[in-house]
Design a protein around this motif. Structure first.
Motif, short mmCIF file in Angstrom:
data_model
loop_
_atom_site.label_atom_id
_atom_site.label_comp_id
_atom_site.label_asym_id
_atom_site.label_seq_id
_atom_site.Cartn_x
_atom_site.Cartn_y
_atom_site.Cartn_z
N UNK A 59 0.86 -1.17 0.00
CA UNK A 59 0.00 0.00 0.00
C UNK A 59 0.90 1.23 0.00
N UNK A 60 0.31 2.40 -0.20
CA UNK A 60 1.08 3.64 -0.12
C UNK A 60 0.58 4.46 1.06
N UNK A 127 14.38 0.34 4.32
CA UNK A 127 13.39 0.14 5.38
C UNK A 127 13.67 1.13 6.52
N UNK A 128 12.69 2.00 6.78
CA UNK A 128 12.83 3.00 7.85
C UNK A 128 11.71 2.95 8.86
N UNK A 129 10.60 2.29 8.55
CA UNK A 129 9.43 2.41 9.40
C UNK A 129 8.75 1.06 9.61
N UNK A 130 7.85 1.04 10.60
CA UNK A 130 7.10 -0.17 10.94
C UNK A 130 5.62 0.13 10.82
N UNK A 131 4.88 -0.82 10.31
CA UNK A 131 3.43 -0.66 10.20
C UNK A 131 2.77 -1.05 11.52
N UNK A 132 1.48 -0.79 11.63
CA UNK A 132 0.71 -1.15 12.81
C UNK A 132 0.74 -2.66 13.01
N UNK A 133 0.63 -3.08 14.26
CA UNK A 133 0.76 -4.51 14.59
C UNK A 133 -0.32 -5.39 13.99
N UNK A 134 -1.41 -4.84 13.51
CA UNK A 134 -2.47 -5.66 12.92
C UNK A 134 -2.13 -6.16 11.52
N UNK A 135 -1.12 -5.59 10.87
CA UNK A 135 -0.74 -5.98 9.51
C UNK A 135 0.25 -7.14 9.51
N UNK A 136 0.11 -8.04 8.56
CA UNK A 136 1.01 -9.19 8.38
C UNK A 136 1.39 -9.28 6.90
N UNK A 137 2.65 -9.51 6.62
CA UNK A 137 3.18 -9.65 5.25
C UNK A 137 2.77 -8.47 4.38
N UNK A 138 3.00 -7.26 4.89
CA UNK A 138 2.64 -6.04 4.17
C UNK A 138 3.80 -5.06 4.16
N UNK A 139 3.82 -4.21 3.13
CA UNK A 139 4.75 -3.09 3.08
C UNK A 139 3.95 -1.83 2.75
N UNK A 140 4.46 -0.70 3.19
CA UNK A 140 3.84 0.60 2.95
C UNK A 140 4.89 1.48 2.28
N UNK A 141 4.61 1.95 1.08
CA UNK A 141 5.55 2.77 0.32
C UNK A 141 5.27 4.24 0.63
N UNK A 142 6.32 4.98 1.00
CA UNK A 142 6.18 6.40 1.32
C UNK A 142 6.05 7.19 0.02
N UNK A 148 -0.23 11.51 -5.11
CA UNK A 148 -1.39 10.63 -5.15
C UNK A 148 -2.60 11.32 -5.76
N UNK A 149 -2.74 12.61 -5.53
CA UNK A 149 -3.88 13.33 -6.08
C UNK A 149 -3.68 13.67 -7.55
N UNK A 150 -2.42 13.90 -7.99
CA UNK A 150 -2.13 14.25 -9.39
C UNK A 150 -2.09 13.01 -10.28
N UNK A 151 -1.35 12.01 -9.87
CA UNK A 151 -1.10 10.85 -10.74
C UNK A 151 -2.02 9.71 -10.33
N UNK A 152 -2.66 9.12 -11.30
CA UNK A 152 -3.46 7.93 -10.99
C UNK A 152 -2.52 6.73 -10.88
N UNK A 157 -3.93 -0.53 -3.25
CA UNK A 157 -3.49 -1.73 -2.55
C UNK A 157 -3.19 -2.79 -3.61
N UNK A 158 -1.99 -3.36 -3.53
CA UNK A 158 -1.55 -4.34 -4.51
C UNK A 158 -1.16 -5.63 -3.79
N UNK A 159 -1.58 -6.74 -4.31
CA UNK A 159 -1.19 -8.04 -3.71
C UNK A 159 -0.25 -8.76 -4.67
N UNK A 160 0.46 -9.73 -4.15
CA UNK A 160 1.41 -10.50 -4.96
C UNK A 160 2.68 -9.75 -5.29
N UNK A 161 3.08 -8.81 -4.46
CA UNK A 161 4.29 -8.01 -4.67
C UNK A 161 5.49 -8.81 -4.18
#
Length: 179
Positions: A59-60, A127-142, A148-152, A157-161
C-alpha cells in the motif's frame, strides 16, 4: 481344621534353617580400548541464497496523523522524513513480522527490491518504518499526498508483490548451514 493346624504346630514347631550363601569369586577383567570407526555424514557449508524473496501486499502512505502516529515526520528507526519528499525518496514501512526484532528477515536501514506495484513505484527501497501490529506480510511505500492526487495509480493496494533483499557491497557474504 484350625484344631489340626494347632496340633501340628504344637508337636512339630517350625525351625529356622540357615544355609551358608556361597559368594562368587571376584573376577576383574581389563580390556584395552580399541578404535571403532564411526561414519558421520558431513554436510557442506552453504551460502544464503541471494534471491530469497517474499510475497507481500503493498500500500502507499504519506506522513499525516491519520495514517501514522502523533509525530508523522519521524519514522520507527528515528529518521526524519524530508519536508519535500516524494515517491523518489524510496522509503518503506514493513509489517512487524518482516522485521528481525520480531523474528523476520529484514533490519532497519536495509535495502530491498520491490517488484510488481507499477513502473513508477517498483525499485530499491530502504526500510525505515514499521506498520501497525495488525498488519502481516505487508509493506507501505512512502509517497507524497500531492503525487497521489495528481497521478493515478499512486494510491491503492496491490497483492502478490515480490520483496527481495538487495545485495549490498559493504555487507560481506555470510555462510550459513541449515540444521
Amino acid at each position: 481344621m484350625s484344631i489340626a493346624l494347632f496340633l501340628l504346630t504344637f508337636f512339630f514347631p517350625p525351625r529356622a534353617v540357615s544355609i551358608p550363601v556361597a559368594t562368587p569369586p571376584l573376577l576383574t577383567v581389563s580390556l584395552p580400548p580399541r578404535p571403532v570407526p564411526v561414519a558421520v555424514p558431513v554436510q557442506p557449508v552453504l551460502k544464503a541464497p541471494s534471491s530469497l524473496s517474499y510475497t507481500v501486499t503493498a500500500t502507499t502512505y504519506w506522513p499525516e496523523v491519520g495514517q501514522t502516529d502523533a509525530d508523522p515526520m519521524e519514522t520507527a528507526d528515528g529518521s526524519r522524513i524530508p519536508k519535500r519528499h516524494s515517491s523518489k525518496t524510496r522509503w518503506l514501512a514493513v509489517s512487524r513480522d518482516l522485521l528481525s526484532k520480531w523474528g523476520g528477515p529484514f533490519h532497519y536501514g536495509e535495502k530491498v527490491q520491490v517488484r510488481g506495484i507499477s513502473d513508477a513505484l517498483d525499485g530499491v527501497y530502504i526500510i525505515h518504518d514499521t506498520m501497525n501490529r495488525r498488519h502481516r506480510h505487508c509493506v507501505d511505500v512512502l509517497v507524497s499526498e500531492r503525487e497521489c492526487k495528481k497521478k493515478s495509480g499512486f494510491e491503492g493496494r496491490w497483492s502478490g508483490i515480490k520483496l527481495t533483499k538487495y545485495p549490498s557491497e559493504t555487507t560481506p557474504e555470510l555462510s550459513w548451514q541449515a540444521s
